[in-house]
Every structure is written in structure tokens, then in C-alpha cells.
Scaffold this motif. Structure first.
Motif, PDB file in Angstrom:
ATOM      1  N   SER A 196      -8.059  12.001  -9.227  1.00  0.00           N
ATOM      2  CA  SER A 196      -7.497  12.141  -7.880  1.00  0.00           C
ATOM      3  C   SER A 196      -7.116  10.779  -7.315  1.00  0.00           C
ATOM      4  CB  SER A 196      -8.518  12.825  -6.961  1.00  0.00           C
ATOM      5  OG  SER A 196      -8.868  14.105  -7.444  1.00  0.00           O
ATOM      6  N   TYR A 197      -7.958   9.794  -7.557  1.00  0.00           N
ATOM      7  CA  TYR A 197      -7.677   8.449  -7.041  1.00  0.00           C
ATOM      8  C   TYR A 197      -6.496   7.825  -7.778  1.00  0.00           C
ATOM      9  CZ  TYR A 197      -8.827   4.003  -4.796  1.00  0.00           C
ATOM     10  OH  TYR A 197      -8.786   2.870  -4.031  1.00  0.00           O
ATOM     11  N   PHE A 198      -6.387   8.110  -9.073  1.00  0.00           N
ATOM     12  CA  PHE A 198      -5.254   7.584  -9.825  1.00  0.00           C
ATOM     13  C   PHE A 198      -3.941   8.193  -9.325  1.00  0.00           C
ATOM     14  CE2 PHE A 198      -2.225   7.683 -13.343  1.00  0.00           C
ATOM     15  CZ  PHE A 198      -2.223   6.347 -13.724  1.00  0.00           C
ATOM     16  N   LEU A 199      -3.968   9.477  -9.010  1.00  0.00           N
ATOM     17  CA  LEU A 199      -2.779  10.128  -8.452  1.00  0.00           C
ATOM     18  C   LEU A 199      -2.410   9.500  -7.111  1.00  0.00           C
ATOM     19  CD1 LEU A 199      -0.638  12.369  -8.415  1.00  0.00           C
ATOM     20  CD2 LEU A 199      -2.372  13.893  -7.445  1.00  0.00           C
ATOM     21  N   PHE A 200      -3.417   9.201  -6.309  1.00  0.00           N
ATOM     22  CA  PHE A 200      -3.175   8.557  -5.021  1.00  0.00           C
ATOM     23  C   PHE A 200      -2.533   7.181  -5.199  1.00  0.00           C
ATOM     24  CE2 PHE A 200      -5.472   5.303  -2.449  1.00  0.00           C
ATOM     25  CZ  PHE A 200      -4.687   5.375  -1.306  1.00  0.00           C
ATOM     26  N   LYS A 201      -3.039   6.379  -6.110  1.00  0.00           N
ATOM     27  CA  LYS A 201      -2.475   5.052  -6.344  1.00  0.00           C
ATOM     28  C   LYS A 201      -1.040   5.153  -6.867  1.00  0.00           C
ATOM     29  CE  LYS A 201      -5.113   1.892  -8.139  1.00  0.00           C
ATOM     30  NZ  LYS A 201      -6.015   1.159  -9.051  1.00  0.00           N
ATOM     31  N   PHE A 202      -0.796   6.127  -7.730  1.00  0.00           N
ATOM     32  CA  PHE A 202       0.559   6.344  -8.246  1.00  0.00           C
ATOM     33  C   PHE A 202       1.508   6.689  -7.101  1.00  0.00           C
ATOM     34  CE2 PHE A 202       3.609   9.664  -9.424  1.00  0.00           C
ATOM     35  CZ  PHE A 202       4.395   8.976 -10.338  1.00  0.00           C
ATOM     36  N   ALA A 203       1.055   7.560  -6.185  1.00  0.00           N
ATOM     37  CA  ALA A 203       1.908   7.977  -5.077  1.00  0.00           C
ATOM     38  C   ALA A 203       2.210   6.825  -4.137  1.00  0.00           C
ATOM     39  CB  ALA A 203       1.241   9.131  -4.319  1.00  0.00           C
ATOM     40  N   VAL A 204       1.203   6.006  -3.833  1.00  0.00           N
ATOM     41  CA  VAL A 204       1.417   4.875  -2.923  1.00  0.00           C
ATOM     42  C   VAL A 204       2.414   3.888  -3.525  1.00  0.00           C
ATOM     43  CG1 VAL A 204       0.295   2.878  -1.844  1.00  0.00           C
ATOM     44  CG2 VAL A 204      -0.820   5.110  -1.801  1.00  0.00           C
ATOM     45  N   ALA A 205       2.239   3.585  -4.807  1.00  0.00           N
ATOM     46  CA  ALA A 205       3.174   2.662  -5.460  1.00  0.00           C
ATOM     47  C   ALA A 205       4.588   3.239  -5.488  1.00  0.00           C
ATOM     48  CB  ALA A 205       2.691   2.358  -6.878  1.00  0.00           C
ATOM     49  N   SER A 206       4.718   4.550  -5.727  1.00  0.00           N
ATOM     50  CA  SER A 206       6.039   5.176  -5.756  1.00  0.00           C
ATOM     51  C   SER A 206       6.691   5.156  -4.380  1.00  0.00           C
ATOM     52  CB  SER A 206       5.914   6.620  -6.254  1.00  0.00           C
ATOM     53  OG  SER A 206       5.379   6.653  -7.562  1.00  0.00           O
ATOM     54  N   LEU A 207       5.924   5.400  -3.340  1.00  0.00           N
ATOM     55  CA  LEU A 207       6.470   5.371  -1.989  1.00  0.00           C
ATOM     56  C   LEU A 207       6.947   3.977  -1.612  1.00  0.00           C
ATOM     57  CD1 LEU A 207       4.037   7.712  -0.004  1.00  0.00           C
ATOM     58  CD2 LEU A 207       6.456   8.094  -0.484  1.00  0.00           C
ATOM     59  N   LEU A 208       6.206   2.968  -2.016  1.00  0.00           N
ATOM     60  CA  LEU A 208       6.634   1.597  -1.723  1.00  0.00           C
ATOM     61  C   LEU A 208       7.936   1.263  -2.443  1.00  0.00           C
ATOM     62  CD1 LEU A 208       3.257  -0.389  -1.758  1.00  0.00           C
ATOM     63  CD2 LEU A 208       4.721   0.104   0.209  1.00  0.00           C
ATOM     64  N   ARG A 209       8.049   1.719  -3.694  1.00  0.00           N
ATOM     65  CA  ARG A 209       9.305   1.481  -4.417  1.00  0.00           C
ATOM     66  C   ARG A 209      10.466   2.225  -3.764  1.00  0.00           C
ATOM     67  NH1 ARG A 209       5.961   2.040  -9.066  1.00  0.00           N
ATOM     68  NH2 ARG A 209       6.640   4.220  -9.267  1.00  0.00           N
ATOM     69  N   GLY A 231      13.057  11.902  -1.554  1.00  0.00           N
ATOM     70  CA  GLY A 231      11.749  12.033  -0.915  1.00  0.00           C
ATOM     71  C   GLY A 231      11.181  13.433  -1.056  1.00  0.00           C
ATOM     72  N   MET A 232      12.038  14.449  -0.905  1.00  0.00           N
ATOM     73  CA  MET A 232      11.567  15.831  -1.054  1.00  0.00           C
ATOM     74  C   MET A 232      11.146  16.129  -2.487  1.00  0.00           C
ATOM     75  SD  MET A 232      11.799  17.028   1.975  1.00  0.00           S
ATOM     76  CE  MET A 232      12.472  18.483   2.721  1.00  0.00           C
ATOM     77  N   GLN A 233      11.888  15.591  -3.431  1.00  0.00           N
ATOM     78  CA  GLN A 233      11.522  15.784  -4.831  1.00  0.00           C
ATOM     79  C   GLN A 233      10.195  15.086  -5.144  1.00  0.00           C
ATOM     80  OE1 GLN A 233      14.889  14.347  -7.002  1.00  0.00           O
ATOM     81  NE2 GLN A 233      16.203  16.091  -6.458  1.00  0.00           N
ATOM     82  N   PHE A 234      10.012  13.927  -4.562  1.00  0.00           N
ATOM     83  CA  PHE A 234       8.754  13.216  -4.760  1.00  0.00           C
ATOM     84  C   PHE A 234       7.590  14.034  -4.194  1.00  0.00           C
ATOM     85  CE2 PHE A 234       5.584  10.621  -2.547  1.00  0.00           C
ATOM     86  CZ  PHE A 234       4.990   9.976  -3.612  1.00  0.00           C
TER      87      PHE A 234
END
Length: 1138
Positions: free
Chosen positions: A905-918, A939-942
Motif C-alpha cells: 500500500s505504501y509503495f502504491l502511494f509513493k508511486f502515485a505521488v511521484a506520478s502526480l509530480l511528473r 489525470g482521469m486515466q491516472f
């Protein structure tokens, strides 16, 4: 009540009645009871003292004064009676006066000074009797009202000890001073140095023994900074090496050394390595002594030594003990019957092998000793073993678990040694020694768990009384038919189950340590084979079911992660992919079929509970259906019905992501599997045919149906109103799950309605930018509403965890993860699209009043790991949107990332934060409306991708979900402070409402170890909530009620923060709405009851009747926050003319 007792005390014709009254008041010694007429109470007791014709009657009156010390401490007359009693010639009267004086001294500094002089005179007077002197010495420890008094008493006491009284009085004085000094950090070191004087050669055995007892008492409570740690170590080692010193005092020396090794004082870490080697050598000698108790103490000390070395020298543990055989390869152990079965790869592992061999040998020796002592009784099957002796075995298992916690590489060694133990137990069983019975074994086995903490690892036996639901379930003959016929479980039966429990605890602990679980698969597999071959009757138990499933999970975890080393792909990091999940379901299903086929319903039910904790919903549904069919009637039938409905909804949710799985699972139901196959290693042929569902857009209707079925699970529990309080946690938890599914369906509806096929893109491009901006803003408002609901849901999970202080750590972690995921999805929902540079009309973008980017970001920031500086830094980059700093004072549960599910769950969270920043970086420079379609779609696809990944993670139930008992909470009784309003609460228009409060907290002291230091309660009312007819809310569970609780809890936290920051001295406040709140503080007492007052500013309220809502909380001595559920409703008050 006190006045009536005092009257009865005065008029009683028999001293036995007076003695009963004194005994009834002893628990309230020095208490703070509020009474209306304290003088009248004291006069009645004083009259009884003056009229007493015997010394016993006067002694009872003096003890009565001691029980009423809080009322009598300032009375000159009562003080004089107590002091005169100290000068009596009757020993019983003097001892009673000493009791009263001790109670007074806890509350009065000046009386302590007077009493100290009198005590010194009694101890040194040659006319004093021995019993009086001993009682006077024990009173010294009660003179502790202030630090100055404690220091003064300590000085006087030391002088008296050095004044050469008899050794028996010296010994008692040492204990009294030790009790006193343990309350002061300043005197702790002085008392330790003083006690070391009496450990010298010139002291008698009596004084040495008492000095060791005193040190053991002081170190058992606390270990402060000790510059003399080395001196203590060397002194105690000399006593241990002294062959003329008895064994019992030596056991105290070992306890002190163990406490020092487990302590956190900085000076202890600088103990000379040579001293540790000497201690290790001494321990080895006592492993062979004739005393079994001393052997066990030596084993405990040995484990503490190696754990201590791992803390201070992580890479040089065994090299420090060069003179000890535990660091040499030539050690043969205390028995040659246990041959090493593990391949040692390091010095540490060889040392662990030796220690674990010694522990297992000790367990077997204890068994053989018990059998040999009871050989005659075994033949007649009347031999029994006390539960205290069984605690020795639990302690030994806990030692092994503690060693595994510090040395994870020793886990496989421990399991191998456990297999040897199982074989030995099976041999004893074959030789018909299993009839050695143990009293109360079943209750110990059923409730026992192993718990690991930072300092100790110990078995925990639940002391909470079972609820009617749990009793009915147990009495319904759900117990396994293998053992139901036994009136007393055998000792071997107990030890085999303890061994399996230890194996499961060992596996769970190692799964939380990186890299260790992979090495356990072969050890677990070998242990299961041993159970199947040598103790086959235990193969159909819950513990074996869990161990097999642990082996399967370990196998799949290592298989997936070993194949994905070095990969950064999100798909490859999750172990909850379809092949792994189906393998675990198949493994669990095959075992469950075997249990139900043998009608081992209790074991099957426990196994199904564990499946719910692992997210294996197909197996859980199968078992609950079988059990429900077998037991259709009874008070627990509603419980099974609710579980079936809930499991069905979660299974359908899982099959939305993996739709082809149902074919494999249903096919397994009709397959007759071989119970002797390798269940730990279930190979599946699932590949691309069991792939994930590609899109979630069309699932809104199906997820809405799942939400409705989840609500039905709640309705089943509500049909039994009498048990509503007991099902409060379950119904609250289910309602939160239903709320999440409902929000999920709404978000998918937004995504589905906005998703455009490629052929429609030209149509969007032909429209003007203002129309696109309006649609975009509408989407933003809808997402903002969903984000706010998810954020509120996370706070609801926080309150759920904080409201159940008796919750186990595993359940707390589960709920904390759910709160984290809600906060994380709230963050992704609102930050997945960025319209900061898009022109829009503000009238078309009306966000909720309580919504803000800052609050969403703040809530998530509070839940992340503070040691992860990278993610903290990344979150702060979103502050440009929130435009506010991050507040560090906010209550929320924080997820422990030690478990596999939490890590993913934490890895998914880190992946999402990095993707949002990009994505934010890529979206910079977009200024025209026609170009906003592409970033919005990305954004909707993400967001769709993140939602699908979250749904792939298994939803699991907390273990606490299956603990059915009345919940913790409090009752608040509200009274009008105006004496004229005895039967009602009312206030005149334009005036404030003054209230007197009585708070009673229920089941907190009985079921938890919470030591409450602060108690708060918030009262709230609103002018808009006027009632047409005075009444109260329903006491049954309502989702709206819990929603209000969350809001009140948030305001209560704000009040506490303001109080801590000293920003406001007011206890009454208004919000931006018409809500009026007031804060009340209570003094915690052992009686579970507190009093306070509160002022509500209702001066602006019009005439009418209004409901008062309330919420309470407490803070313990460790600074932890707990909420107290309101077990009754707030009163209704009226605003009317007098």
C-alpha cells in the motif's frame, strides 16, 4: 453515604461491625470523595474514639480516620488524636495510629515533618515492641508528599540504618528506603550506592539477601542513569561466583542483571566486555545446576545477554564473548539427544543453535521430570499439573521468540528445533504419557497469544470475560470432535498446540523483517510434515491450518519478489497478483474442506476468521455457509448470516478485478484433494486467462449492488436490539466499508460519464473554451465532494481505532491502513487534475465549504512515515496549491509498514505521488482552454489506474472484528447548577447555561492497561436544532450518530490543542456556525468517576428545547489519545422564562 457509615460506626455496639466499615473504606485510602458535611462525619468518628472503652475500639477509630484522610488531614483535633495514639502503650493502637499517620503524610507536608520525628523515636526507643518498630519502619515509605520530605526522610533513614540496630530492623529499613527512593530520580542513584555497601563480605546473609531484594525492586520499576553500572555488575558477579552463597539470593542477582541488560540507560551500554564474558560463563555453570528454577533463570539471562549485544554491537555479537562456549563451534549442548538439523552459516547462527538447543532440552527435561514424578498417578490417569507450572513452558517459548525477534536469521533454526521437540512429544505420546493432565489447560490454549515488544516477548492470556455471543458459539459444540471428549487436556496436548502457536508467531514476526521469510518456507514445510506424520490428530486444527497457509504465502511471496528483483514496475511489486492470490485461496480451500468434512467446526470457524484477516473471501464464505447450515438456530445465527452477506460482497468485489478466478475456485469445490499432498506449495496453471479486468468504467452499477448487500450485513446485526451494544464495533466497521464502496461507485460514475471515445475528440475540439471550462469545473466540484467524503472517512477510521483501547496491535494496524488508503485516495482524487492556469468562472465552481487542498494534504502528511524524508519532501511540493503550511499537531492513526499488505500500500502511494509530480511538471505552460482536454484526460486515466490498483489490494478484516463484547465508553450525567432546577435543566433567555457534570467511564479500567492522566469532554448544542417535543436520540447504532461523533471529536481535539498551546483560556467557544461548545476537564480516579462543570453560552438562543450532544476522550501516561464512546444521550434543556 459516608455520613451514614460514620453514624453507624459511632452507634455500633460490636467492634466487628466497625471493622467491616473500615474494611469497606480501605480501597479509598486517601481518596478524594466529595461530601457535603465533612465536619459531621469527623465528629461522629471522633465521638466513637472518645467513647471507646477498649484499645481495639480506639484502634478501629484511628484506622477510620486514616480512611478519611482527605477529609481529616487539616483537622487539629483529629491530628492530636492520631499523635496521641502514637504514644500509646498498646501495640495495636500504635499500629493503627501509624496507619492513620501514613495516610495523612501522603497529603500534608507539615504533618510529615512531625511524624518523622515520632517515627525516629519509636524505632530507636528501647521500650518499643518489635511489632511496633517494624510497623514504624514500614511507615517511612509513606512519607512522600513532596520531594523535600522524601529527601529528608531518606537522610534520617540512612542514619538509623548505620546506627547499628538489629539486622532484622536494618533489613526492613532498607526496603522502606528503597520504596521511597524509587519515587525520585535524584535519590535513585544514592540508594543504589547505599545498598551496594551491604553486599560486601562483612554483611550478614540476611542483609545481603535484603539488599538484593531491594535492588531487584528498584530495577523492576525503573532504571535511571547509573554511573555505577560497572560497579553493580562486578559486585553481583562476585556474589554469583561465591559457592557459599545460597541459590535463592543468586536468583535475585540474575534478575537485577537481566533488568540492567534490558534497560535503556546510556551507562549500561558501556559495560566492560570482560564482565559480560564472566556473566556468560556463570550462566553456563547454572545451566547444569540441580535447581530447575535456576536453570530457567540462567536461560533467560543468556538470551538477554545476546539481545543486549545485538543492540550495542550489531556486527560483533559472538566475538565479544570469546571465553564463552556459546561463541565456539565445539559446544555440545547440555544434551546430545538433539542433533543440529540446520546448516549454520555464521557465528551468530551457531550461537543461536546452541541456545535454542538448550531451551528445547530444558522443555523436554521438565516434561520427563513431571512424568517420572507422576508415574504412579499416570497409570490411574489422575495426575495433574498446576497452571503455574505450565507458565514455565510459556516462558521458554517466549524466550525463543524474543531471540528470533532480535536475530531474524535464527527463525529457521528455531523451527528446526521445534520439529525436534514435536518428535519428542510424539514419542512421549506413543508411550502413553499423554494422560498427564493439566488443570485449566483448554482456557490457556484457547486464549494464549505470543506478543513481542521492544523489551520483552511474552505470552498474553486474554483476561476479558467472554460475551454471551462468544459463550453461545463455544457451547454450540463447535469445538473439534478430536478433543471435545476430554474433560482435561493432556500436558502434551497443551505443549503441541503451544509449539504450533510459536511457529505461527515466529513466521509472522519474520515476515515483517526484510529477507527472512524466504528462508522459512522449507522449515515450515518440514514442521508440517512432522505434524502430519508424528502427530496426525493435530493436523486438523486451526494452528496447523494457519501454519500451512503461512507456508503458502511465504512461498508465493518469495517466488514473486525473487523474480522481480531490480524491477520498478508497479505491477511486479505487488504480491497480490492473480496467481499468488488463487494459490492462497486454493490452499485454504483444500484445508477448509478437510476440516468441515471431519466436522471440526470450531477449528473451521477459527480458520475462516483467519481467512477474513487475509482477504481470502471465497474460503471464508464456504466455511461460514457450512457452519451456518450445521447450526441453524441459536443466538449466533444472525452473526453467521451477517458474515455470509459481508463475505459475498467482498468476494464479488474481488471477482470484478479477477473475473476468471471463479472458474478455478468453483472447480476446486468438486475436487477431492489428497490431504497428504504438499499444501504449502500449490502450483496453479493460471496465466493470461486469469488476467485483470481492463477497465472499471462499467462497474458502477455492480459496485452499487455490492454496497447494498454490505448494508444488508449491517441490518442483520441490528435485528437483535438487546445485543446492539456488543455489535457496535462490527456495525460501525461495516458501515464505514459501505460508505467507501458508495464513494468508489460515485467516483467511477464521474470517470465513466467524462470518458470520451477517440471519435468524439473532434467534437470537443470544435467547442469553445468557456463550455469546456464549465464542464471541467463541474467535474472538479464532483471530485472535490468525493475527496472530502474520503477524507472524512479516514477520520472516521481514526475515531474507530481510538474508541477501542482494548484493540490488539494487528487490528490497529489494519484500521490504520484503511484510514491511510482513504486519505491517499482523497489526495489522488483532488490532485489528479490541475486547473490552476485554466480560465474559469467562479460561479460555476462552488466547492464545499469545508473543503480545502490544505486539509487534504495535511491529513495525508500526518500519516506518512517521518523517516521517509523523500516522500515528506515530495508532499511539501504540493503546498503551492494548498497555500498553507503543514500543522504538526493533528491526531491521526499512522500505518505500520512492517506487514506485506502495508508495504505494498505504501509503495502504491509513493508511486502515485511521484506520478502526480511528473504530471504537474508536464502540465506547466498550458494556458488555452482547447489544450486542457488532454491533461484532464491524463489525470482521469491516472485516477482510474490508481483506483484499480487499490481494488487489487485485498480488503481484510481486523482481528478485533471477531471480538464480540460490550464496547468501552463513558456515561455523562448532566445537572443544572441552579439548585432550584432539580428535576429539569432550563435557563432564562439571554443567560448562559451553567451545568454540573458527572462522567463515569465504563470497562476501561477492567479491560485495558490504560493509565489515564487527563480526561476531557466537549458539550455542544445548536440554536438550529430546536426540538418540537423534548426527547432523546435512539441508543441504537446509527451512521448519522457516528458522523456527528467524528465532528465533535475534531472540535474536542482543537480544544485540547488550544489548551496545550495556551492560546486561549476560554472553555466556551463559538464556531462559524451557530454551534455552541464547551470543554470540561475531569480528574481521573481509580473509581472510574469524575466531576466537573461547564458553561454554555446560549444567551442568543430563542425560546424552545434543545439537545446537548457530547463526546469524551482521555490521554494516558504515554501521551496516547483514546476516545470514550458516549453510552448515553445528552439531556434536553429549555430556554424559557422562569
Amino acid at each position: 453515604m459516608l455520613l451514614r457509615l460514620a453514624t453507624e460506626f459511632r452507634t455500633a455496639a460490636d467492634d466487628s461491625v466497625r471493622a467491616s466499615i473500615v474494611r469497606s473504606l480501605l480501597p479509598t485510602e486517601g481518596g478524594g470523595a466529595r461530601v457535603a458535611e465533612p465536619d459531621q462525619i469527623l465528629r461522629r468518628v471522633a465521638a466513637a474514639h472518645d467513647a471507646a472503652g477498649t484499645a481495639r475500639a480506639r484502634a478501629l477509630a484511628l484506622r477510620m480516620f486514616g480512611c478519611l484522610a482527605d477529609l481529616a488531614k487539616d483537622s487539629v483535633h483529629v491530628r492530636s488524636l492520631v499523635l496521641s495514639g502514637l504514644c500509646s502503650s498498646n501495640a495495636a493502637e500504635v499500629k493503627a495510629a501509624l496507619f492513620a499517620a501514613g495516610c495523612f503524610c501522603k497529603l500534608s507536608e507539615d504533618f510529615s515533618c512531625i511524624t518523622l520525628q515520632v517515627l525516629a523515636g519509636l524505632v530507636t526507643s528501647p521500650k518499643s515492641e518489635a511489632q511496633v518498630i517494624l510497623a514504624a519502619i514500614k511507615t517511612f515509605s509513606k512519607l512522600d508528599c513532596t520531594l523535600a520530605i522524601i529527601q529528608r526522610v531518606h537522610v534520617v533513614g540512612k542514619q538509623m540504618v548505620l546506627g547499628n540496630p538489629e539486622d532484622v530492623f536494618k533489613a526492613e529499613m532498607l526496603m522502606a528506603l528503597s520504596r521511597l527512593s524509587s519515587k525520585s530520580i535524584i535519590l535513585f542513584r544514592d540508594q543504589v550506592e547505599f545498598l551496594l555497601i551491604f553486599l560486601g563480605h562483612e554483611s550478614s546473609l540476611c542483609l545481603k539477601t535484603m539488599a538484593l531484594k531491594c535492588l531487584c525492586f528498584m530495577f523492576h520499576r525503573k532504571t535511571f542513569y547509573l554511573p555505577v553500572a560497572g560497579t553493580i555488575f562486578s559486585t553481583l558477579l562476585q556474589l554469583i561466583d561465591d559457592d557459599g552463597f545460597p541459590l535463592d539470593p543468586k536468583s535475585y542477582a540474575f534478575r537485577i542483571l537481566r533488568k540492567m541488560l534490558c534497560g535503556k540507560a546510556p551507562s549500561i551500554r558501556h559495560i566492560n566486555s570482560s564482565e559480560l564474558s564472566k556473566l556468560a560463563l556463570a550462566v553456563e555453570r547454572f545451566l547444569h545446576c540441580s535447581s530447575w528454577e535456576m536453570q530457567q533463570t540462567a536461560l533467560e539471562t543468556l538470551v538477554d545477554i545476546f539481545c543486549f549485544l545485538k543492540q550495542i554491537q550489531p556486527h560483533e555479537t559472538t566475538n565479544t564473548l570469546k571465553s564463552s562456549s556459546f561463541s565456539c563451534t565445539g559446544y555440545q549442548g547440555i544434551s546430545n539427544s538433539m542433533l543440529p538439523t540446520h546448516e549454520e552459516n555464521s557465528e551468530d547462527e551457531r550461537s543461536m543453535n546452541k541456545i535454542l538447543t538448550s531451551i528445547v532440552d530444558h522443555i523436554i527435561s521438565l516434561i520427563n521430570l513431571a512424568v517420572s514424578k507422576g508415574s504412579n498417578e499416570v497409570a490411574t490417569r489422575h495426575f495433574s499439573v498446576s497452571s503455574s507450572e505450565l507458565n514455565k513452558y510459556r516462558t521458554l517459548f517466549s524466550l525463543m521468540l524474543k531471540l528470533v525477534r532480535v536475530y531474524p536469521s535464527a527463525a529457521s533454526v528455531a523451527l528446526d528445533k521445534l520439529r525436534c521437540l514435536m518428535k519428542e512429544l510424539a514419542r512421549i505420546n506413543v508411550n502413553h504419557y499423554c494422560k498427564v493432565a493439566a488443570t485449566c489447560v483448554e482456557s490457556l490454549v484457547a486464549s494464549e497469544q505470543f506478543r513481542a515488544s521492544n523489551d520483552t516477548v511474552e505470552p498474553v492470556a486474554a483476561s476479558i470475560k467472554a460475551s454471551p455471543m462468544e459463550i453461545d458459539t463455544d457451547e454450540a459444540k463447535l469445538a473439534s470432535t478430536e478433543f471435545s471428549s476430554k474433560t482435561k487436556a493432556s500436558k502434551v496436548h497443551y505443549l503441541i498446540l503451544c509449539s504450533l502457536k510459536f511457529a505461527n508467531a515466529c513466521h509472522d514476526m519474520c515476515c515483517k523483517t526484510s529477507g527472512s521469510s524466504c528462508n522459512l518456507h522449507h522449515s515450515v514445510k518440514a514442521l508440517i510434515e512432522c505434524v502430519r506424520e508424528d502427530a496426525s490428530e493435530y493436523y486438523n486444527t486451526y494452528e496447523t491450518f494457519r501454519l500451512i497457509l503461512c507456508g503458502c504465502i511465504s512461498w508465493n511471496t518469495c517466488k514473486i519478489r525473487d523474480g522481480n528483483k531490480g524491477s520498478d514496475d508497479l505491477k511486479e511489486h505487488s504480491i497480490f497478483t492473480s496467481p499468488a492470490w488463487i494459490a492462497q485461496e486454493l490452499c485454504a480451500l483444500r484445508m477448509a474442506k478437510m476440516l468441515t468434512r471431519k466436522q471440526s467446526y470450531w477449528e473451521a470457524y477459527r480458520s475462516a476468521m483467519y481467512c477474513c484477516q487475509e482477504g481470502l473471501w471465497f474460503t471464508a464464505s464456504f466455511v461460514f455457509r457450512k457452519v451456518a447450515d450445521a447450526f441453524e438456530s441459536g443466538s449466533f445465527s444472525l452473526w453467521f448470516k451477517s458474515l455470509l452477506l459481508f463475505c459475498a460482497g467482498e468476494l464479488e468485489m474481488k471477482l470484478l478485478i479477477f473475473p476468471s478466478m471463479i472458474i478455478k475456485l468453483v472447480g476446486e469445490l468438486d475436487t477431492e484433494g489428497d490431504v497428504h499432498e504438499d499444501l504449502c506449495h500449490v502450483e496453479t496453471d493460471v496465466d493470461s486467462t486469469l488476467a485483470r479486468s481492463p477497465e472499471l468504467y462499467g462497474y458502477q452499477e455492480k459496485i452499487t449492488g455490492i454496497c447494498e448487500r454490505t448494508c444488508l450485513a449491517n441490518d442483520g446485526l441490528s435485528s437483535n436490539v438487546s445485543l446492539d451494544c456488543e455489535f457496535f464495533f462490527q456495525r460501525w466497521f461495516i458501515s464505514l466499508r459501505a460508505s467507501f464502496i458508495e464513494i468508489l461507485a460515485d467516483v467511477l460514475g464521474i470517470l465513466s460519464s467524462y470518458s470520451s471515445p477517440p471519435k468524439d475528440i473532434s467534437h470537443h475540439e470544435s467547442r469553445d473554451s468557456s463550455a469546456i471550462a464549465i464542464e471541467n469545473n463541474q467535474v472538479l466540484v464532483a471530485l472535490a465532494n468525493c475527496s472530502l467524503r474520503l477524507s472524512n472517512l479516514a477520520k472516521s477510521y481514526d475515531l474507530l481505532a481510538a474508541s477501542h483501547g482494548d484493540m490488539d496491535c494487528q487490528s490497529f494496524t489494519t484500521i490504520a491502513r484503511l484510514a491511510f488508503m482513504c486519505s491517499f485516495l482523497s489526495f489522488c482524487t483532488v490532485f489528479s487534475v490541475d486547473f490552476s492556469n485554466v480560465p474559469s468562472s467562479s460561479e460555476h465552481c462552488r466547492l464545499p465549504d469545508r473543503f480545502s487542498h490544505a486539509s487534504i494534504l495535511q491529513d495525508l502528511h500526518e500519516r506518512v512515515d517521518r523517516n521517509d524524508s523523500q516522500i515528506v519532501s515530495q508532499l511539501r511540493k504540493f503546498m503551492s496549491i494548498s497555500s498553507h503550511g503543514l500543522d504538526s499537531l493533528q491526531f491521526s492513526t499512522r500505518m505500520n509498514c512492517s506487514g506485506t499488505l502495508e508495504k505494498d500500500s505504501y509503495f502504491l502511494f509513493k508511486f502515485a505521488v511521484a506520478s502526480l509530480l511528473r504530471a504537474r511538471e508536464d502540465a506547466k505552460g498550458v494556458t488555452t482552454g482547447e489544450d486542457t482536454l488532454s491533461p484532464l484526460h491524463r489525470g482521469m486515466q491516472f485516477l482510474s489506474s490508481i483506483l484499480q490498483r487499490c481494488m487489487e489490494l485485498p480488503f481484510v478484516l481486523p482481528k478485533y472484528f471477531f471480538s464480540i463484547r460490550p464496547c468501552l465508553g463513558a456515561e455523562l450525567f448532566i445537572f443544572d447548577s441552579n439548585p432550584a432546577n432539580r428535576d429539569r435543566v432550563s435557563v432564562s433567555p439571554g443567560f448562559q447555561l451553567s451545568l454540573t457534570l458527572c462522567l463515569q467511564w465504563k470497562r476501561v479500567l477492567e479491560r485495558t492497561h490504560i493509565r489515564i492522566t487527563e480526561l476531557y469532554c466537549i458539550l455542544a448544542t445548536s440554536s438550529s436544532s430546536r426540538l418540537d417535543i423534548a426527547g432523546t436520540r435512539s441508543k441504537q447504532f446509527e451512521i448519522r450518530r457516528t458522523t456527528k461523533m467524528v465532528g465533535l471529536n475534531f472540535k474536542l481535539l482543537q480544544h485540547i490543542k488550544d489548551d496545550l498551546r495556551k492560546t486561549s483560556d476560554k472553555k466556551n467557544s463559538h464556531s462559524k456556525t451557530d454551534l455552541v461548545t464547551g470543554l470540561a476537564c475531569f480528574e481521573p480516579t481509580d473509581s472510574g468517576q469524575g466531576f466537573s462543570d461547564c458553561l454554555l453560552d446560549v444567551s442568543s438562543f430563542p425560546r424552545g428545547s434543545y439537545q446537548i450532544a457530547w463526546q469524551a476522550c482521555c490521554v494516558d501516561d504515554k501521551g496516547r489519545y483514546f476516545s470514550l464512546l458516549p453510552l448515553n444521550d445528552g439531556i434536553v434543556f429549555s430556554v424559557q422564562k422562569p
